[in-house]
Design an enzyme around this catalytic site. Structure first.
Site, short mmCIF file in Angstrom:
data_model
loop_
_atom_site.label_atom_id
_atom_site.label_comp_id
_atom_site.label_asym_id
_atom_site.label_seq_id
_atom_site.Cartn_x
_atom_site.Cartn_y
_atom_site.Cartn_z
N ASP A 59 31.50 41.97 42.32
CA ASP A 59 32.97 41.81 42.43
C ASP A 59 33.75 42.77 41.55
OD1 ASP A 59 32.67 40.70 39.89
OD2 ASP A 59 34.29 39.27 40.26
N GLU A 60 33.15 43.90 41.18
CA GLU A 60 33.75 44.72 40.15
C GLU A 60 33.45 46.19 40.38
OE1 GLU A 60 32.98 44.35 35.41
OE2 GLU A 60 32.75 42.61 36.67
N ASP A 77 38.52 43.91 39.22
CA ASP A 77 37.60 42.76 39.15
C ASP A 77 38.23 41.60 39.93
OD1 ASP A 77 35.18 41.53 37.29
OD2 ASP A 77 36.72 40.06 37.74
#
Ligand code: DCP
Ligand code: CA
Ligand code: CA
Length: 356
Positions: free
Chosen positions: A106-107, A8
């Site tokens: 974002d992960e 993340d």
């Protein structure tokens, strides 16, 4: 034994902005959904860690953030740029994975059961991955490693900022037990309030609860909660990550009944949706518009095309037709949205044809 990691990115949108505005590095900075922090209706999308010290948080109205800490760099969002950076991050993450599943901009979860021999090896490999992202892109991230997706996610929270954390299978329950129920992956604010009302304050309380009672109180979700609180999660890293829809929304500066403004917003959003669609290699079948009125009521109207389409021009065309058909004349709008759904990958198919 499974080894799963969750990567993340840290304060992602602001970290991206720091790359092109070095002067804000380490300073209070937020990316907002709107140009103007004062008086506007935008919200904070994310805040740098320096800004978080003053209480600035994702989801907070920009006007409130501005009241708390005026002396902050307020940057309007540039979603296209973040998606571009996201694609670069994910391309690196993929090379370190046996299986890869992106879950947000974002992960991503990765299965590294084959690549890593054991926990120590996993720690070493994930430190390398982190270093590679830092060196190639200049972006910080946090990585959690554990025996399943749930625990990897929980470990990543413990790794923030800028760290790698391993939680071994036999440490999982202990790692979770003291945390408040609201910290459990998948538990939102409402559920956590309900859980607290029933007297479950920590994840440990929930883990020790009688599962039968939990099912009585929370239906089938009760069983899930009980498993999660005990660190149990059988779900696999889903390699063929499927986007089911792509959408954009705009809140108007001032509530408007001007068709021109609506059409313009639809055009801009359709363009962004079209780009994302192309980047993902998707064809779409359904176009939906969402209209939100000043009293916050909403209507959604959809049209299904006869075939899946890759013609992104069609998005705006259909959306405007829907607008003209369904928007009440003279009625003001607060917000408008465009969505395409019923997507299918076409890139993969094309490649197969090319090989044939
Ligand atoms: N985001 C958003 N609106 C929210 C929350 C997040 O637009 N309410 C966007 C901005 C974030 C990005 O999604 O940069 C990723 O969200 P995260 O929850 O992972 O938060 P951050 O990456 O910003 O911070 P952290 O370091 O806590 O992961
Ligand atoms: Ca993040
Ligand atoms: Ca995230």
């Amino acid at each position: 034994m499974r080894l799963i990691a969750l990567v993340d990115m840290d304060y992602f949108f602001v970290a991206c902005e720091e790359l092109r505005h070095p002067e804000i590095r380490g300073k209070p900075a937020v990316v907002g959904s709107d140009q103007k922090p004062e008086g506007g209706r935008g919200v904070v999308m994310t805040a740098s860690y320096a800004a978080r010290k003053f209480g600035l948080r994702s989801g907070m109205p920009l006007s409130m953030a501005y009241r708390i800490k005026k002396d902050t760099a307020y940057i309007p969002q540039d979603f296209e740029y973040y998606e571009e950076m996201s694609a670069k991050v994910m391309a690196i993450v993929k090379t370190h994975a046996d299986k890869f599943e992106q879950v947000s901009i974002d992960e991503a979860f990765i299965d590294i059961s084959k690549k890593a021999k054991d926990y120590d090896d996993a720690l070493k490999l994930m430190k390398q991955l982190k270093k590679e992202i830092r060196e190639k892109l200049g972006l910080p991230c946090s990585i959690g490693v554990s025996v399943n997706k749930l625990m990897a996610k929980m470990a990543s929270e413990g790794a923030k900022p800028d760290g790698v954390k391993v939680v071994r299978e036999d440490e999982a329950k202990e790692f979770l037990s003291k945390k408040p129920v609201g910290d459990l992956y998948g538990v939102g604010r409402k559920t956590s309030q309900m859980l607290e009302q029933f007297g479950y304050r920590t994840i440990g309380d929930l883990a020790k609860a009688n599962p039968v009672v939990l099912v009585e109180r929370f239906k089938s979700y009760g069983a899930e909660l009980h498993n999660a609180a005990n660190g149990v999660d059988e779900s696999e890293v889903q390699e063929n990550w499927e986007v089911k829809s792509i959408s954009r929304e705009r809140t108007f500066e001032r509530d408007t009944s001007e068709r021109n403004e609506m059409v313009e917003a639809i055009g801009a959003m359709s363009k962004e949706v079209g780009e994302e669609l192309k980047n993902g290699g998707f064809a779409f079948k359904v176009v939906t518009i969402k209209l939100r009125y000043p009293d916050f009521s909403e209507t959604m109207r959809s049209r299904s095309l006869s075939h899946r389409s890759v013609d992104t021009e069609e998005i705006a065309q259909v959306a405007v037709q829907l607008l003209d058909k369904y928007a009440e004349r003279e009625e003001k709008l607060r917000k408008i949205g465009v969505r395409v759904s019923n997507l299918a990958k076409y890139k993969g198919q094309k490649r197969m044809l090319e090989y044939a």
